[in-house]
Design an enzyme around this catalytic site. Structure first.
Site, PDB file in Angstrom:
ATOM      1  N   SER A   1       0.813  -1.210   0.000  1.00 40.04           N
ATOM      2  CA  SER A   1       0.000   0.000   0.000  1.00 40.04           C
ATOM      3  C   SER A   1       0.854   1.271   0.000  1.00 40.04           C
ATOM      4  O   SER A   1       0.312   2.374   0.075  1.00 40.04           O
ATOM      5  CB  SER A   1      -0.941   0.022   1.216  1.00 40.04           C
ATOM      6  OG  SER A   1      -0.213   0.203   2.410  1.00 40.04           O
ATOM      7  N   SER A   2       2.156   1.134  -0.083  1.00 44.22           N
ATOM      8  CA  SER A   2       3.069   2.276  -0.019  1.00 44.22           C
ATOM      9  C   SER A   2       3.427   2.783  -1.413  1.00 44.22           C
ATOM     10  O   SER A   2       4.095   2.083  -2.183  1.00 44.22           O
ATOM     11  CB  SER A   2       4.355   1.857   0.711  1.00 44.22           C
ATOM     12  OG  SER A   2       5.393   2.784   0.491  1.00 44.22           O
ATOM     13  N   PRO A   3       3.027   4.013  -1.762  1.00 44.76           N
ATOM     14  CA  PRO A   3       3.443   4.556  -3.066  1.00 44.76           C
ATOM     15  C   PRO A   3       4.958   4.605  -3.213  1.00 44.76           C
ATOM     16  O   PRO A   3       5.494   4.283  -4.284  1.00 44.76           O
ATOM     17  CB  PRO A   3       2.826   5.957  -3.076  1.00 44.76           C
ATOM     18  CG  PRO A   3       1.652   5.857  -2.172  1.00 44.76           C
ATOM     19  CD  PRO A   3       2.094   4.929  -1.075  1.00 44.76           C
TER      20      PRO A   3
ATOM     21  N   GLY B   1       7.052   2.678  -1.774  1.00 41.39           N
ATOM     22  CA  GLY B   1       7.466   1.298  -1.980  1.00 41.39           C
ATOM     23  C   GLY B   1       7.279   0.883  -3.428  1.00 41.39           C
ATOM     24  O   GLY B   1       8.128   0.194  -4.006  1.00 41.39           O
ATOM     25  N   TYR B   2       6.155   1.290  -4.017  1.00 41.02           N
ATOM     26  CA  TYR B   2       5.915   1.022  -5.439  1.00 41.02           C
ATOM     27  C   TYR B   2       6.974   1.676  -6.306  1.00 41.02           C
ATOM     28  O   TYR B   2       7.555   1.034  -7.203  1.00 41.02           O
ATOM     29  CB  TYR B   2       4.522   1.500  -5.825  1.00 41.02           C
ATOM     30  CG  TYR B   2       4.328   1.728  -7.310  1.00 41.02           C
ATOM     31  CD1 TYR B   2       4.525   0.698  -8.230  1.00 41.02           C
ATOM     32  CD2 TYR B   2       3.965   2.984  -7.793  1.00 41.02           C
ATOM     33  CE1 TYR B   2       4.360   0.920  -9.601  1.00 41.02           C
ATOM     34  CE2 TYR B   2       3.796   3.207  -9.149  1.00 41.02           C
ATOM     35  CZ  TYR B   2       3.998   2.173 -10.050  1.00 41.02           C
ATOM     36  OH  TYR B   2       3.848   2.403 -11.399  1.00 41.02           O
TER      37      TYR B   2
END
Length: 201
Positions: free
Chosen positions: A12-14, A16-17
């Protein structure tokens, strides 16, 4: 080949993406491999006292703006999901099951498909009916994966993995550890590269 880089992230982490689109290429430039570790930030926040960025006054509004700006700056496709953030237990456990049964390379392929579905297509990756087709799309039986992801064994493995990550000092997403040196955040990737290049910083 030198020691692998540990890459920790929450689906759910942008940030992280964004990191997931760059980490493999960065590591390859320095003859490194990457070990991908899905996390649940909600569990880690119980230790750190943290909270999802969008829920924080002032900082949350800034973060939403920075997600879009960072994506444009780095040329990364990004659309803010309608449901954000969302629980990612199923996605994380599914990735662990894929790694256990099909190998790390296929697990990384699955992880990238999940990130793309959520942050580009806006899919609700909390839903088994969304996660399942992502598995089918890379040649994995969806029903078997969902069953495996919900097994007691995989649930326990995720709990243990998160505990081990926290014991190493991991508290956010993305979080990278290279040769014992920790780097928190996508905005630290320049420092990470300098470290990989010279062995010091």
């Amino acid at each position: 080949m030198s020691q692998a880089i540990d890459f920790y992230f929450d689906f759910s982490s942008p940030y992280g993406y964004f990191a997931s689109t760059q980490i493999e290429q960065l590591a390859a430039r320095y003859d490194r491999t990457v070990k991908w570790h899905p996390l649940l930030l909600g569990v880690i926040f119980k230790t750190t006292g943290g909270a999802p960025l969008p829920s924080l006054p002032l900082k949350g509004d800034y973060a939403l703006r920075d997600f879009e700006r960072s994506a444009r700056f780095h040329g990364i496709p990004y659309t803010r999901p309608e449901l954000f953030p969302l629980p990612t237990q199923l996605a994380a456990r599914a990735m662990l099951w894929v790694a256990q049964t099909r190998g790390d390379a296929k697990a990384v392929e699955f992880a990238k498909a999940v990130f793309h579905a959520y942050f580009v297509e806006g899919a609700k990756i909390i839903d088994p009916d969304v996660i399942g087709p992502l598995a089918d799309g890379i040649g994995i039986d969806a029903a078997a994966m969902i069953d495996g992801a919900n097994s007691a064994e995989i649930k326990e493995r995720l709990r243990n993995d998160i505990e081990a990550a926290v014991a190493r000092g991991v508290f956010g997403s993305p979080f990278v550890i290279a040769d014992g040196e920790p780097f928190w955040g996508f905005d630290r990737f320049d420092q990470l590269e300098a470290f990989l290049k010279s062995g010091k910083i």
